[in-house]
Design a protein around this motif. Structure first.
Motif, PDB file in Angstrom:
ATOM      1  N   ARG A 113      39.965 -16.134  67.912  1.00 45.77           N
ATOM      2  CA  ARG A 113      40.214 -15.851  66.474  1.00 45.77           C
ATOM      3  C   ARG A 113      39.853 -14.415  66.074  1.00 45.77           C
ATOM      4  NH1 ARG A 113      37.764 -20.718  62.994  1.00 45.77           N
ATOM      5  NH2 ARG A 113      39.154 -19.871  61.408  1.00 45.77           N
ATOM      6  N   GLU A 114      40.055 -13.507  66.997  1.00 42.86           N
ATOM      7  CA  GLU A 114      39.686 -12.115  66.750  1.00 42.86           C
ATOM      8  C   GLU A 114      40.385 -11.545  65.510  1.00 42.86           C
ATOM      9  OE1 GLU A 114      39.123  -8.196  69.545  1.00 42.86           O
ATOM     10  OE2 GLU A 114      39.527 -10.123  70.479  1.00 42.86           O
ATOM     11  N   ASP A 115      41.636 -12.013  65.285  1.00 47.39           N
ATOM     12  CA  ASP A 115      42.409 -11.499  64.158  1.00 47.39           C
ATOM     13  C   ASP A 115      41.872 -11.973  62.802  1.00 47.39           C
ATOM     14  OD1 ASP A 115      43.076 -14.049  64.999  1.00 47.39           O
ATOM     15  OD2 ASP A 115      45.071 -13.973  64.099  1.00 47.39           O
ATOM     16  N   GLU A 116      40.908 -12.895  62.821  1.00 44.35           N
ATOM     17  CA  GLU A 116      40.384 -13.415  61.556  1.00 44.35           C
ATOM     18  C   GLU A 116      38.984 -12.889  61.225  1.00 44.35           C
ATOM     19  OE1 GLU A 116      41.775 -17.787  60.785  1.00 44.35           O
ATOM     20  OE2 GLU A 116      41.413 -17.581  62.922  1.00 44.35           O
ATOM     21  N   PHE A 117      38.457 -12.021  62.105  1.00 46.14           N
ATOM     22  CA  PHE A 117      37.092 -11.513  61.887  1.00 46.14           C
ATOM     23  C   PHE A 117      36.967 -10.860  60.506  1.00 46.14           C
ATOM     24  CE2 PHE A 117      35.995 -10.808  66.681  1.00 46.14           C
ATOM     25  CZ  PHE A 117      36.045 -12.181  66.872  1.00 46.14           C
ATOM     26  N   GLU A 118      37.957 -10.013  60.213  1.00 44.63           N
ATOM     27  CA  GLU A 118      37.885  -9.252  58.965  1.00 44.63           C
ATOM     28  C   GLU A 118      38.054 -10.169  57.751  1.00 44.63           C
ATOM     29  OE1 GLU A 118      40.142  -5.594  59.261  1.00 44.63           O
ATOM     30  OE2 GLU A 118      40.091  -5.468  57.064  1.00 44.63           O
ATOM     31  N   LYS A 119      39.019 -11.065  57.873  1.00 44.59           N
ATOM     32  CA  LYS A 119      39.327 -11.972  56.764  1.00 44.59           C
ATOM     33  C   LYS A 119      38.087 -12.768  56.331  1.00 44.59           C
ATOM     34  CE  LYS A 119      42.259 -15.956  55.724  1.00 44.59           C
ATOM     35  NZ  LYS A 119      43.166 -16.936  56.311  1.00 44.59           N
ATOM     36  N   TYR A 120      37.340 -13.236  57.314  1.00 48.06           N
ATOM     37  CA  TYR A 120      36.169 -14.070  56.990  1.00 48.06           C
ATOM     38  C   TYR A 120      34.855 -13.289  57.096  1.00 48.06           C
ATOM     39  CZ  TYR A 120      39.361 -18.030  57.124  1.00 48.06           C
ATOM     40  OH  TYR A 120      40.384 -18.893  56.871  1.00 48.06           O
ATOM     41  N   ASP A 121      34.955 -11.982  57.180  1.00 50.88           N
ATOM     42  CA  ASP A 121      33.769 -11.136  57.280  1.00 50.88           C
ATOM     43  C   ASP A 121      32.849 -11.608  58.411  1.00 50.88           C
ATOM     44  OD1 ASP A 121      32.253  -9.006  56.650  1.00 50.88           O
ATOM     45  OD2 ASP A 121      31.216  -9.934  54.956  1.00 50.88           O
ATOM     46  N   ARG A 122      33.436 -11.944  59.536  1.00 48.22           N
ATOM     47  CA  ARG A 122      32.753 -12.340  60.775  1.00 48.22           C
ATOM     48  C   ARG A 122      31.998 -13.671  60.676  1.00 48.22           C
ATOM     49  NH1 ARG A 122      28.829  -8.994  61.506  1.00 48.22           N
ATOM     50  NH2 ARG A 122      29.076  -8.035  59.470  1.00 48.22           N
ATOM     51  N   SER A 123      32.222 -14.422  59.621  1.00 49.57           N
ATOM     52  CA  SER A 123      31.598 -15.738  59.488  1.00 49.57           C
ATOM     53  C   SER A 123      32.730 -16.760  59.444  1.00 49.57           C
ATOM     54  CB  SER A 123      30.768 -15.777  58.199  1.00 49.57           C
ATOM     55  OG  SER A 123      30.150 -17.030  58.064  1.00 49.57           O
ATOM     56  N   LEU A 124      33.146 -17.203  60.629  1.00 56.86           N
ATOM     57  CA  LEU A 124      34.381 -17.988  60.724  1.00 56.86           C
ATOM     58  C   LEU A 124      34.139 -19.460  60.408  1.00 56.86           C
ATOM     59  CD1 LEU A 124      35.877 -16.348  63.938  1.00 56.86           C
ATOM     60  CD2 LEU A 124      36.385 -15.835  61.573  1.00 56.86           C
ATOM     61  N   PRO A 125      34.890 -19.998  59.462  1.00 58.68           N
ATOM     62  CA  PRO A 125      34.703 -21.413  59.107  1.00 58.68           C
ATOM     63  C   PRO A 125      35.198 -22.348  60.206  1.00 58.68           C
ATOM     64  CG  PRO A 125      36.584 -20.497  57.943  1.00 58.68           C
ATOM     65  CD  PRO A 125      35.975 -19.363  58.709  1.00 58.68           C
ATOM     66  N   VAL A 126      34.904 -23.625  60.044  1.00 63.79           N
ATOM     67  CA  VAL A 126      35.363 -24.625  61.019  1.00 63.79           C
ATOM     68  C   VAL A 126      36.886 -24.557  61.095  1.00 63.79           C
ATOM     69  CG1 VAL A 126      35.477 -27.099  61.507  1.00 63.79           C
ATOM     70  CG2 VAL A 126      33.400 -26.134  60.525  1.00 63.79           C
ATOM     71  N   PRO A 127      37.440 -24.407  62.293  1.00 60.03           N
ATOM     72  CA  PRO A 127      38.904 -24.257  62.390  1.00 60.03           C
ATOM     73  C   PRO A 127      39.631 -25.547  62.035  1.00 60.03           C
ATOM     74  CG  PRO A 127      37.905 -24.390  64.566  1.00 60.03           C
ATOM     75  CD  PRO A 127      36.779 -24.368  63.594  1.00 60.03           C
ATOM     76  N   THR A 128      40.854 -25.375  61.601  1.00 59.56           N
ATOM     77  CA  THR A 128      41.654 -26.551  61.245  1.00 59.56           C
ATOM     78  C   THR A 128      42.894 -26.672  62.133  1.00 59.56           C
ATOM     79  OG1 THR A 128      42.641 -25.165  59.529  1.00 59.56           O
ATOM     80  CG2 THR A 128      40.933 -26.711  58.822  1.00 59.56           C
ATOM     81  N   GLU A 129      43.349 -25.533  62.689  1.00 55.99           N
ATOM     82  CA  GLU A 129      44.529 -25.571  63.562  1.00 55.99           C
ATOM     83  C   GLU A 129      44.130 -26.105  64.939  1.00 55.99           C
ATOM     84  OE1 GLU A 129      47.674 -24.843  62.656  1.00 55.99           O
ATOM     85  OE2 GLU A 129      46.776 -24.682  60.655  1.00 55.99           O
ATOM     86  N   PRO A 130      44.956 -26.994  65.527  1.00 57.82           N
ATOM     87  CA  PRO A 130      44.589 -27.601  66.827  1.00 57.82           C
ATOM     88  C   PRO A 130      44.211 -26.573  67.907  1.00 57.82           C
ATOM     89  CG  PRO A 130      46.528 -28.660  65.937  1.00 57.82           C
ATOM     90  CD  PRO A 130      46.217 -27.531  65.007  1.00 57.82           C
ATOM     91  N   ASP A 131      44.994 -25.489  68.008  1.00 60.93           N
ATOM     92  CA  ASP A 131      44.693 -24.485  69.039  1.00 60.93           C
ATOM     93  C   ASP A 131      43.334 -23.834  68.792  1.00 60.93           C
ATOM     94  OD1 ASP A 131      46.982 -25.035  70.272  1.00 60.93           O
ATOM     95  OD2 ASP A 131      48.075 -23.226  69.625  1.00 60.93           O
TER      96      ASP A 131
END
Lengths: 283, 621
Positions: free
Chosen positions: B576-594
């Motif tokens: 989930r490297e592409d989401e680091f910025e979006k979540y300010d490096r605090s990534l929520p529990v994923p919802t997508e199967p992958d």
């Protein structure tokens, strides 16, 4: 009455003991009157956690948004009562057995020392765990008794050493030659000489009992109390990681400050007690 | 003046020498820095089954035929090259050329050895025998009826078969083989032991003694087949080096693993904050988490559901908790949002009481229509009051409820004192019950006596706080349902059991299901691994979950959310490297199967070192 007035006169003249007295009076008021003045509400208010001190929350709030100062106030009653009682029981048993042992000597001394050494060598933790499996503490007296069960032997040995050393001194020998009674020698001659030691032991035992009460609680011997100062400290460390949450510093340091102030007040006060009770220091 | 110059020169020399020497000691190898615990030397030894095991080295050193990702049930082949289910046999081909770390070949006899010596593992209860066909082929023969195919795979994937090399422990393996040969086959389910054998008391004693002897044997350092070899162990550090003979060595991009033993959570966080380690497990309280991310910009935190719920079970042996309506009233009286906020801010609250399965799994196994038939137990103190009134309870002027005889109860919640997350949650629950008018105290008991206190005789507590709805191991809900009904949680709830007769010790619970038909809980649980059709399994799961919820045997406070901090500056390959910025490096529990798969696998506790073996992780140059 006269003796009491003299006692407080000496305490008030000794700056340190006077400050100590004031600190202790504040804590006693906090424990007795405080809970009636400040109503405790332990309902979680997460959005208001770690608030900084304000008129509404004098010491801010904890990790769940509950008032830190009011928790300290409500915790003080249990903390001081259990601490005082534990120190009293320890001092009573330790001083009594130590004095008898040191003064009488012989087989009685050997017998008391055997029991004392036995208690010193038996590890308290497994015994407390067994106790936790059998019963639970319901009142402050039994809480204090459990806390003092493993603290008296050290004091007994220390008092015995002091008495053995003192009883060979000239002033005691003279008393004996003059045919003075044993109670007089014990209470009028020996006791004043070890008062300062006993006062400090009392304070140290009390401090140990306050922090030790957390251990007893976490063993399940006594009901869990989140307002116990030791427990507050424990919670503050676990919830803030000690140093990893700057928002929680006031919450973390509040119980530390209370414990330190209480200890400081007790030590200062003991300083005056020593002067008031030991005639040799009064010149 | 000259002396001063000399001094200056000397000082400069010392400074330069220090810098140069420091530079020389700088390790240029590719290193991954982990943290964990292990028995301190001289207690450390190479036998992973001995007291304390080999600690954090285990996952780097040992592996099995498969690697299961425990939170998704995804199975990777490791030492197994192929698996074939044929009738009641499973034939496994082992990868050719795999060697133990001491150079000896890994063969099917080593797999057989594992099951002979470690014959208490779950799969042996479903097997008749394990047969070595040749060095790289082994056959598992299942009893009839045999579990459904996916269940067979899960049973096999649970084990780490490459941990008992025959060439090191042959003496004990031969001994237990000899002992097992003395046992007779039996069809009596009450007597059936491993491989369908009846293990008499005498045999059990001899087998146990052999196991104890085995525990004291073993090499000084672990010998597995894994990608790293333990080279040095001290009380605070462990160094592992790359196994150049590893069967998938091309995927291993690290030369060394350094493991620190921090001794406490605070020390571990300090190491992470200062960039001395690359990974850290868990989700600390929200404010600590945010502080860590704010002070070390190289860190990313991934959150993931733990397949386990922290909650409270009611002791059915202690009235009034033997009454279903009373239990339901207590569930309604608890504001689980507030409990969750303190216990685990990122956790997931349930709208049911408890179901015997984690909340996140309900939608996977129970259809929306069936889900609608399950009573919602969201916070509703009015409803709780109504239920108590129906039972004849009255609220007094002091705000406390009194039972029909006029007695106000004093309830006790028990919890293991060393587990602060549960203690905090339990304390809030006790506080809420007291505020509702049911005075409740919390006893935070030492972990060594807690379970015994909770389960012995009638139990010492009215309620016990623990992991309820636990699915560790694998996710198929039979796992969590049996954990509740047959395991320790059920014992804490004092579920009714037969006290004597042929079914002694088994559940005596026949209760109406969602369709009104009576469901025998014991029989349903026993049948589940053998239900061959998916629909049958889902039906059984729904019935048990429905019954568990309606009877309110307990209350799940929140499904735990765990997580991992990773250092993305030193190591690359994290998801989930592409989401680091979006979540300010605090990534929520994923919802997508992958994403769910990818994030689950960074958790060593869920997926072992999958990221290493699959070649996804590497040091940043």
């Amino acid at each position: 009455m006269r003796g009491m007035i003299d006692f407080f006169r000496i305490i008030c003249h000794n700056k340190r003991s006077f400050i100590g007295l004031i600190i202790l009076v504040i804590f006693i008021l906090m424990a007795t009157v405080g809970p009636f003045v400040f109503k405790l509400n332990m309902t979680v208010d997460y959005n208001n956690r770690y608030l900084t001190p304000s008129f509404e929350h004098w010491l801010g709030t904890d990790f769940a948004g509950r008032d830190t100062f009011i928790q300290l106030v409500h915790g003080s009653k249990e903390v001081l009562l259990v601490g005082l009682l534990a120190a009293f029981f320890t001092l009573f048993v330790g001083a009594l057995l130590g004095t008898i042992s040191g003064l009488v000597g012989g087989r009685l001394d050997a017998g008391i020392m055997l029991i004392t050494n036995l208690f010193l060598t038996i590890p308290s933790f497994p015994i407390l765990i067994i106790m936790a499996a059998i019963f639970s503490i319901r009142d402050p007296i039994s809480f204090a008794l459990v806390l003092s069960a493993w603290s008296w032997p050290g004091l007994t040995r220390a008092v015995r050493s002091q008495i053995i050393s003192l009883k060979e001194r000239d002033f005691i020998v003279i008393c004996k030659v003059m045919g003075m009674s044993k109670p007089h020698i014990i209470f009028k001659e020996l006791m004043p000489s070890i008062t300062s030691f006993l006062s400090i032991s009392f304070i140290m035992t009390m401090r140990g009992a306050i922090t030790g009460s957390v251990g007893i609680m976490m063993l399940g011997l006594a009901p869990y109390s989140p307002t116990n100062w030791g427990q507050m400290l424990n919670l503050a460390i676990s919830q803030t990681g000690g140093i990893f949450n700057p928002l929680g510093f006031i919450y973390l340091f509040s119980p530390i400050l209370c414990l330190a102030l209480f200890q400081l007040g007790s030590i200062f006060f003991a300083n005056g007690i020593d002067e008031a009770l030991n005639p040799r220091l009064r010149g | 003046m000259r002396a001063r110059k000399l001094k200056l020169l000397l000082l400069s020399f010392v400074l330069v020498a220090t810098v140069v020497l420091n530079g020389c000691t700088e390790d240029n190898t590719k290193v991954f820095r982990d943290l964990g615990g292990w028995p301190k030397p001289p207690l450390f030894q190479g036998n992973p089954f001995a007291s304390g095991g080999v600690g954090q080295a285990s996952q780097y050193t040992f592996e099995g035929l498969f690697q299961i990702v425990r939170s998704t049930d995804k199975i990777y082949k490791r030492l197994a090259e192929s698996v074939e289910h044929k009738g009641n046999e499973t034939i496994i081909k082992i990868r050719p050329g795999v060697t133990w770390q001491d150079g000896k070949p890994f063969t099917s006899k080593d797999v057989w050895s594992y099951y002979m010596l470690n014959n208490g593992v779950e799969i042996t209860k479903h097997l008749t025998s394990i047969e070595i066909v040749d060095d790289t082929t082994i056959t598992f023969k299942w009893q009839e009826p045999s579990p459904f195919t996916e269940m067979k795979d899960l049973f096999l994937a649970q084990d780490q078969q490459a941990t008992i090399p025959y060439h090191l422990y042959g003496k004990y393996i031969d001994k237990v083989d000899e002992l097992l040969k003395q046992a007779k086959k039996t069809d009596d389910p009450n007597k059936k032991g491993p491989f369908g054998l009846e293990i008499t008391d005498k045999l059990r004693k001899d087998i146990d003694k052999n196991w104890q002897d085995f525990l004291t044997a073993g090499p000084k350092m672990p010998v597995g087949t894994g990608p790293f070899i333990v080279k040095k162990v001290t009380a605070s550090d462990m160094i592992l080096e790359k196994n150049e003979n590893y069967w998938k060595v091309e995927n291993i991009h690290f030369d060394r693993i350094f493991i620190k033993n921090p001794g406490s959570d605070s020390s571990g966080l300090a190491l992470l904050k200062s960039g001395k380690i690359d990974t850290y497990p868990g989700t600390p309280p929200r404010d600590i988490l945010e502080n860590m991310l704010a002070t070390n910009k190289d860190l990313v935190h991934y959150r993931m559901f733990d397949p386990a719920t922290i909650g409270m079970v009611f002791n059915l042996d202690k009235p009034p908790f033997d009454n279903q309506k009373f239990r339901q009233a207590v569930v309604y009286a608890l504001d689980r949002t507030k409990i969750r906020e303190v216990g685990n801010y990122y956790g997931q609250e349930a709208d049911v009481s408890m179901t015997g399965m984690p909340q996140s799994e309900l939608t996977k196994w129970i259809t929306p229509e069936n889900r609608e038939t399950m009573t919602k137990f969201t916070y509703n103190p009015d409803k709780a009051g109504e239920l108590l009134t129906e039972l004849g309870w009255k609220k007094g002027a002091d705000g406390n409820w009194a039972d029909p005889s006029g007695t106000t109860p004093n309830f006790i919640i028990g919890v293991s004192g060393g587990w602060l997350q549960a203690v905090n949650s339990a304390q809030i629950a006790a506080e809420q019950m007291t505020k509702f008018g049911l005075p409740t105290k919390l006893l935070a008991v030492d972990g060594s006596v807690y379970y015994n206190n909770s389960t012995k005789d009638k139990g010492a507590y009215h309620m016990s706080v623990d992991w309820v709805d636990v699915s560790w191991g694998f996710m198929f809900p039979w796992n969590s349902l049996r954990n509740f009904y047959w395991g320790g949680i059920g014992n804490m709830a004092h579920l009714p059991k037969f006290k004597d007769g042929p079914d002694k010790g088994k559940l005596n619970m026949k209760l109406p299901g969602p369709d009104g038909q009576v469901v025998d809980i014991e029989k349903t649980l026993q049948s589940m691994p053998y239900l061959q059709k998916d629909e049958e399994r889902k039906d059984a799961i729904f019935k048990l979950a429905w019954i568990t919820n309606e009877n309110a045997y307990g209350v799940g406070f929140f499904q735990n959310t765990t997580g991992y901090f990773e250092n993305v500056k030193t190591i690359k390959g994290w998801p989930r490297e592409d989401e680091f910025e979006k979540y300010d490096r605090s990534l929520p529990v994923p919802t997508e199967p992958d994403d769910i798969d990818a994030v689950s696998e960074i958790n060593f506790g869920f997926g072992g070192i999958t990221y290493f073996v699959e070649g996804r992780l590497s040091p940043r140059e």
